[in-house]
Design an enzyme around this catalytic site. Sequence first.
Site, short mmCIF file in Angstrom:
data_model
loop_
_atom_site.label_atom_id
_atom_site.label_comp_id
_atom_site.label_asym_id
_atom_site.label_seq_id
_atom_site.Cartn_x
_atom_site.Cartn_y
_atom_site.Cartn_z
CD GLU A 1 -3.11 -0.81 2.19
OE1 GLU A 1 -4.28 -0.77 1.81
OE2 GLU A 1 -2.79 -0.63 3.38
CG HIS B 1 -2.57 3.16 5.84
ND1 HIS B 1 -3.89 3.55 5.81
CD2 HIS B 1 -2.57 1.84 5.54
CE1 HIS B 1 -4.64 2.50 5.50
NE2 HIS B 1 -3.87 1.45 5.34
#
Lengths: 292, 292, 292, 292
Positions: free
Chosen positions: C98, C117
């Site tokens: 990601e 994140h």
Amino acid sequence: MRDSNHRRVANVGAIQGETSVANSLIEARRELSLANRIVANEGVIDAFGHVSMRHPDNPRRYLLSRSRAPELVAPEDFIEYGLDSQPVREPSVTQYSERVIHGEIYKARPEVMSVCHHHCAAFMPLLATGTDYVPVFHLGAIGGIKPPFWDQHDEFGDTNMLVCKLEEGASLARALGPHWMVLMKRHGVTVACTSVRDCVFRSVYSARNAEYQVQALAIGGAIASLSPGETQLASQIVATTTGLTRSWEYWSMRVAKAGGAAAKPANKPAKPVRATSKPTSKPKRAPKARRR
Amino acid sequence: MRDSNHRRVANVGAIQGETSVANSLIEARRELSLANRIVANEGVIDAFGHVSMRHPDNPRRYLLSRSRAPELVAPEDFIEYGLDSQPVREPSVTQYSERVIHGEIYKARPEVMSVCHHHCAAFMPLLATGTDYVPVFHLGAIGGIKPPFWDQHDEFGDTNMLVCKLEEGASLARALGPHWMVLMKRHGVTVACTSVRDCVFRSVYSARNAEYQVQALAIGGAIASLSPGETQLASQIVATTTGLTRSWEYWSMRVAKAGGAAAKPANKPAKPVRATSKPTSKPKRAPKARRR
Amino acid sequence: MRDSNHRRVANVGAIQGETSVANSLIEARRELSLANRIVANEGVIDAFGHVSMRHPDNPRRYLLSRSRAPELVAPEDFIEYGLDSQPVREPSVTQYSERVIHGEIYKARPEVMSVCHHHCAAFMPLLATGTDYVPVFHLGAIGGIKPPFWDQHDEFGDTNMLVCKLEEGASLARALGPHWMVLMKRHGVTVACTSVRDCVFRSVYSARNAEYQVQALAIGGAIASLSPGETQLASQIVATTTGLTRSWEYWSMRVAKAGGAAAKPANKPAKPVRATSKPTSKPKRAPKARRR
Amino acid sequence: MRDSNHRRVANVGAIQGETSVANSLIEARRELSLANRIVANEGVIDAFGHVSMRHPDNPRRYLLSRSRAPELVAPEDFIEYGLDSQPVREPSVTQYSERVIHGEIYKARPEVMSVCHHHCAAFMPLLATGTDYVPVFHLGAIGGIKPPFWDQHDEFGDTNMLVCKLEEGASLARALGPHWMVLMKRHGVTVACTSVRDCVFRSVYSARNAEYQVQALAIGGAIASLSPGETQLASQIVATTTGLTRSWEYWSMRVAKAGGAAAKPANKPAKPVRATSKPTSKPKRAPKARRR
């Protein structure tokens, strides 16, 4: 030593008997100390609350720690009490104020060998709202279906909420009746059991069940309790499977990992204790090791 | 030694083969031991519950620990069972009572290589109310959308809730059907997987998802589940990314930090285990290391 | 060595410059490693999630760990990425899938110097129900009032929910817009900041606020959010008080106590990083220490 | 030394007096340091919040740590403040910005000897919704029934929510009035007490009560609060039983286990501190040990 051979043998026997009794008491104190540490380490008890046991050699007495947080209780911290919750010898240390909880239950229920009183967080939402406890999984059956509630205010009006007087303890014991757990509204929980290990098991798993029940109530669904038949059968798990041995080993190791156990966990339970156990041969002059 | 050169080479080969099989089994036991410790350390299991694996060399057998809390399970604690959940050799130690959960699933589902049974706190509010599990974030997809419920009472009436009889295990396996997780109402959860590491991953992240779902239900909003398509795709994350390797390293280190791992975590998964793996060359006289 | 005195001095200067740049990078890597460990230790991140920083010497690059649980990330684990989220040098280790979350935000927002994140448990009930985040105490102001939501499904339909493609990352960055936090429905949270320490602070205290908000929602009362004026003023606390220094020392010590920090915490933040920082004198031949 | 015998005796007396005062201050600093560590270790305070005490020898002064997370506060970290919350000597270290909370309460309430300000998670749902605190078990009585609320916005409009100005602190002290706890809406809690140990006890057990109350509210039942009479009587438990000694030993040991206490816990409370304590014999030239 100058006596006949016969007498000397008898003496040796007496000494061995005394030693065996003393050893059994030492083991019992060690187990009770570990029991206190386990319930603390498992989050059932913080600074307040206590686990006691009926005296292994004298059903008219019980052992309860001096005033000390259970996580710190050591085998030598136990005071011997009569069923009137008075110390057999006046101790030089401070005592718990709520010991009548233990004494009055031992008095009313000869088959009870261990008692735990606690204010476990998991129970508090039930105790603050008067919501009945119900078993929501098999291990929670040990708490029974809707065990009795007791509210000190009902009989005694405004108090500081501590159960300190004999009549307060007796009232609580009456509320417990033939059950194994009594919920003390706006206060805590008292659990009765037939052994110290059972007492720890019942205290821990009724608390787990209370936690799950409270979360189930919070999501608002209808709770599917165990049926009376399931509750009866599942409450025997502790006696009919290896679960108690397994739990005890697990909890003991967790206490050790947490840095709380000086002694290594006993491999087997302390000598089974029965209210009907025959009195020791020398009740008048109990061996030294039995007291401190 | 006095034999021909040819025979000696053959012998060496046989020994090497046996050694390799034995090594693979040693590795498998080590991994399964770590798997048990991880699910315990991550809060999925306490004293009760267990992770098993199908035997790496014999799909008609499975390995499950002796009766012991998973946090304490060591590689030498595993007992080898037939699919009838009877030990291949009568063990001198106590056994879990619910092993038919494992045996009946291995019997019904040849592609299942590992099974975890647990009573994780996160699931209990769903199990107590019969609320369907839905994935509320991508890692929760591993539990599927509304996996099946099973209630022992439906088929067996009042029991002690333990899944101990073959027919109880078979009933549970039927409820699982082609799914990878079955919710046992008022009891716990059973998870099936294609490898031990997958089994740990599915057990941990379905539990995390249950925890989040329960909290979402508690605040009363409408829950936005993953769609069926998203669930299908996200449930492949474990197979298609580096996430499983990353998790395993993380969980292993957490076990080590918690003081629970004697052995250092294996760098790679134990030899992949397939139900169709060809039988070992000497099925009749399995090398000693395989049993104990 | 055989050159003129003047040349030799110049050489020494060049070496010192390179060393200083290298030292600053070493310090930055150490701080970023600690940042990853802190968010893990504070419960914001488990095996999944990551904290990155813009490269201290090159605003067109950023540093992100190899595929590894943040609690284990060491200074040497960082890979240097271009803003296209491709590694500057092909690494021999596995990468997070990601990383475009980071790259696309650094591309869109030059003033952003660090990105986190995560899928913190505290946020999941909000993300599962689409409930707006509001600051319920001063330290929660750092998350803003009702920060934007993003749902990958809106633009991309059924996916595995991971933000892996450049266009997915770009979509998320557009949703973030000028804000400092974006809530990813049914997935997690992404936080943007002007420094690594700010990023940790914002991640931790927005998570604390989410936890409190969720509990407040669970008791059903009307939530009294901070006003827009209070939110604006309180979000400056991190910049205007000693709170960030105090928190960083606290969190660093907690990491150390948890056995997770090999290196002792830095006494001061790594060299302030600006997108407008002048390029190093030798951009073509970056000192070795900068890469690995 | 060359003086008369009489003078020398007098001198020795003066030195002994100074030493005793200094020792009492050293003990007080040690106890206050431990108090800070306990509230941190018990989850009442994280990086923010603080426990102060009135100066043992000068009721017009108080001791509060330099800007540091309470879990890290050491005896030498305390700064001596006047009741105007200005340091007696300009310190070379950073200071907490919210010290007027302490100063204004010491100014308004001569019997208050210790103050704790915190943002404990347990209280946040009450503070975010303006829900009144009520005691749901005997130990929660220490927080009173429906202690007053204060909202900084009422008097000061939009601020950064920190209580930094003298008039903000004075407003809070007015809201506290004759009570022992004031709830700061959308911010935190401030607790006032007659000793450091009481302050820790009140902070911890009011937080436990808040946690239980919030969970009770989440399950939706009607809460059965302690009656006013019970609250009054139960709030005296700390003064009338061995509970405080027991708790202090317990919490001290937990700090030690968590690796947070350099010094071993004091066996007895530091010298009782009274606002009316007679001034030291040499106020002008305080012994060195008193300052740093």
